[in-house]
Design a protein around this motif. Structure first.
Motif, short mmCIF file in Angstrom:
data_model
loop_
_atom_site.label_atom_id
_atom_site.label_comp_id
_atom_site.label_asym_id
_atom_site.label_seq_id
_atom_site.Cartn_x
_atom_site.Cartn_y
_atom_site.Cartn_z
N ALA A 61 0.84 -1.20 0.00
CA ALA A 61 0.00 0.00 0.00
C ALA A 61 0.87 1.25 0.00
O ALA A 61 0.54 2.25 -0.64
N ALA A 62 2.01 1.19 0.72
CA ALA A 62 2.91 2.34 0.81
C ALA A 62 3.58 2.60 -0.54
O ALA A 62 3.73 3.76 -0.95
N ARG A 63 3.99 1.55 -1.22
CA ARG A 63 4.62 1.74 -2.54
C ARG A 63 3.62 2.38 -3.50
O ARG A 63 3.95 3.30 -4.25
N ALA A 64 2.38 1.87 -3.49
CA ALA A 64 1.35 2.43 -4.36
C ALA A 64 1.05 3.88 -3.97
O ALA A 64 0.83 4.73 -4.84
N MET A 65 1.06 4.15 -2.67
CA MET A 65 0.78 5.52 -2.21
C MET A 65 1.86 6.48 -2.69
O MET A 65 1.57 7.59 -3.15
N TYR A 124 -3.75 3.45 -9.30
CA TYR A 124 -2.70 3.10 -8.33
C TYR A 124 -3.15 2.05 -7.32
O TYR A 124 -2.51 1.85 -6.29
N GLY A 125 -4.27 1.39 -7.62
CA GLY A 125 -4.72 0.29 -6.77
C GLY A 125 -5.50 0.72 -5.56
O GLY A 125 -5.70 -0.07 -4.64
N VAL A 183 2.33 1.90 -10.78
CA VAL A 183 3.23 1.91 -9.62
C VAL A 183 4.60 1.39 -10.04
O VAL A 183 5.64 1.97 -9.72
N LEU A 184 4.60 0.29 -10.78
CA LEU A 184 5.87 -0.30 -11.23
C LEU A 184 6.59 0.64 -12.18
O LEU A 184 7.82 0.76 -12.14
N ALA A 185 5.83 1.37 -13.00
CA ALA A 185 6.45 2.33 -13.93
C ALA A 185 7.09 3.46 -13.15
O ALA A 185 8.18 3.93 -13.49
N PHE A 186 6.42 3.90 -12.09
CA PHE A 186 6.98 4.97 -11.26
C PHE A 186 8.27 4.49 -10.60
O PHE A 186 9.25 5.25 -10.49
N PHE A 196 15.12 -2.00 -1.09
CA PHE A 196 15.63 -1.13 -0.03
C PHE A 196 15.28 0.32 -0.32
O PHE A 196 14.79 1.05 0.55
N GLU A 197 15.47 0.75 -1.54
CA GLU A 197 15.11 2.12 -1.91
C GLU A 197 13.63 2.38 -1.70
O GLU A 197 13.22 3.42 -1.21
N LEU A 198 12.83 1.38 -2.08
CA LEU A 198 11.39 1.58 -2.05
C LEU A 198 10.82 1.46 -0.66
O LEU A 198 9.68 1.81 -0.41
N ARG A 199 11.62 0.95 0.29
CA ARG A 199 11.15 0.84 1.66
C ARG A 199 11.30 2.14 2.45
O ARG A 199 10.91 2.23 3.58
N GLY A 200 11.94 3.12 1.86
CA GLY A 200 12.13 4.34 2.62
C GLY A 200 12.31 5.53 1.72
O GLY A 200 12.24 5.41 0.50
N PRO A 201 12.52 6.67 2.31
CA PRO A 201 12.59 7.91 1.52
C PRO A 201 13.94 8.10 0.84
O PRO A 201 14.55 9.15 0.94
#
Ligand SMILES: [Zn+2]
Length: 264
Positions: A41-45, A148-149, A173-176, A242-247
């Motif tokens: 949900a966070a990745r999509a957000m 975005y789901g 989301v994957l494209a982003f 790792f990149e996608l888990r945080g800012p």
């Protein structure tokens, strides 16, 4: 305005979790303040808010523990009959919704308890208190959230949206997020943290990492470093995760300056 309500598909890693008591490792920053959501949900957000028109989006809530759900429900619903008011049944007991309150889910049934729901708000003035979501923002979500789901859940709650796409992150989301580093990339140049403490195997190449608590905490939270050993094979998919888990910059390159910005 009619809100789109799509059925919810549950991410597989929530199948055996208890609502309001899910594993903290499943939650991660969603890109809005310090609010955390289920990692999918966070990745999509993050992808969705990157596409926003100029709304200053914020939130009043995302993940809610079971205890918080009980607190919210009992604040809004009464055991004393309130004729004409909507009712809900919790543990076999009927409750009446108090006047001038928004509805609340029966404790243990809220999508907030799975980290999938967010209550949007906006920052429209100079004070720190968030304002209610505007009609323009709702209209944007109605037109774009499904890409975005995300879906609304109830017509009475235009601020409440939840991630419904399960394990199938939408193409937008994957494209982003962009592609993984290519096979030709030298992984040693892709994660650069100076230091001489913990030894990591990076895509089969031995690298050294700084003994920084912040870094190791971040790596643990990203599931890339078992705390017991400090050694973990990090592959290309691992770096992207790792990149996608945080800012961190979503660019397949993580350097020391990026870690300096990390605040787990
Ligand atoms: Zn909500």
């Amino acid at each position: 305005m009619v809100l789109p309500v799509a059925p919810l598909h549950l991410p597989a890693d929530l199948a055996h979790e208890s609502n309001g008591e899910i594993s903290q490792t499943l939650l991660t920053l969603c890109g809005i303040g310090n609010f955390k959501m289920h990692h999918l949900a966070a990745r999509a957000m993050r992808a969705m808010i990157a596409a926003y028109p100029p709304f200053t989006e914020t939130a009043t809530g995302t993940y809610r523990t079971y205890a918080q759900q009980v607190q919210l429900f009992t604040a809004r619903y009464s055991l004393i009959p309130l004729p004409g008011r909507p009712t809900k049944v919790w543990n076999g007991t009927t409750y009446w919704q108090k006047p001038n309150t928004a509805m609340a889910a029966v404790p243990g049934t809220s999508n907030h308890g799975l980290g999938l729901a967010i209550d949007f708000a906006e920052q429209l003035d100079d004070d720190i208190a968030p304002e209610s979501i505007s009609a323009a923002f709702v209209a944007w979500l109605v037109a774009n959230a499904a890409t975005y789901g995300y879906s609304a859940e109830a017509q009475s709650e235009p601020w409440h949206w939840r991630y419904v796409a399960g394990d199938n992150l939408p193409a937008a989301v994957l494209a982003f997020e962009g592609p993984l580093p290519s096979e030709e990339d030298d992984m040693r140049e892709r994660i650069q943290v100076p230091g001489d403490a913990a030894v990591f195997l990076l895509d089969g190449i031995t690298c050294t990492w700084v003994a920084d608590t912040k870094v190791s905490t971040a790596l643990e939270q990203a599931g890339l470093m078992p705390p017991a050993t400090g050694v973990k094979l990090v592959d290309r998919a691992g770096l992207k995760a790792f990149e996608l888990r945080g800012p961190l910059p979503n660019n397949n390159v993580t350097v020391a300056a990026d870690f300096a910005k990390w605040s787990p």
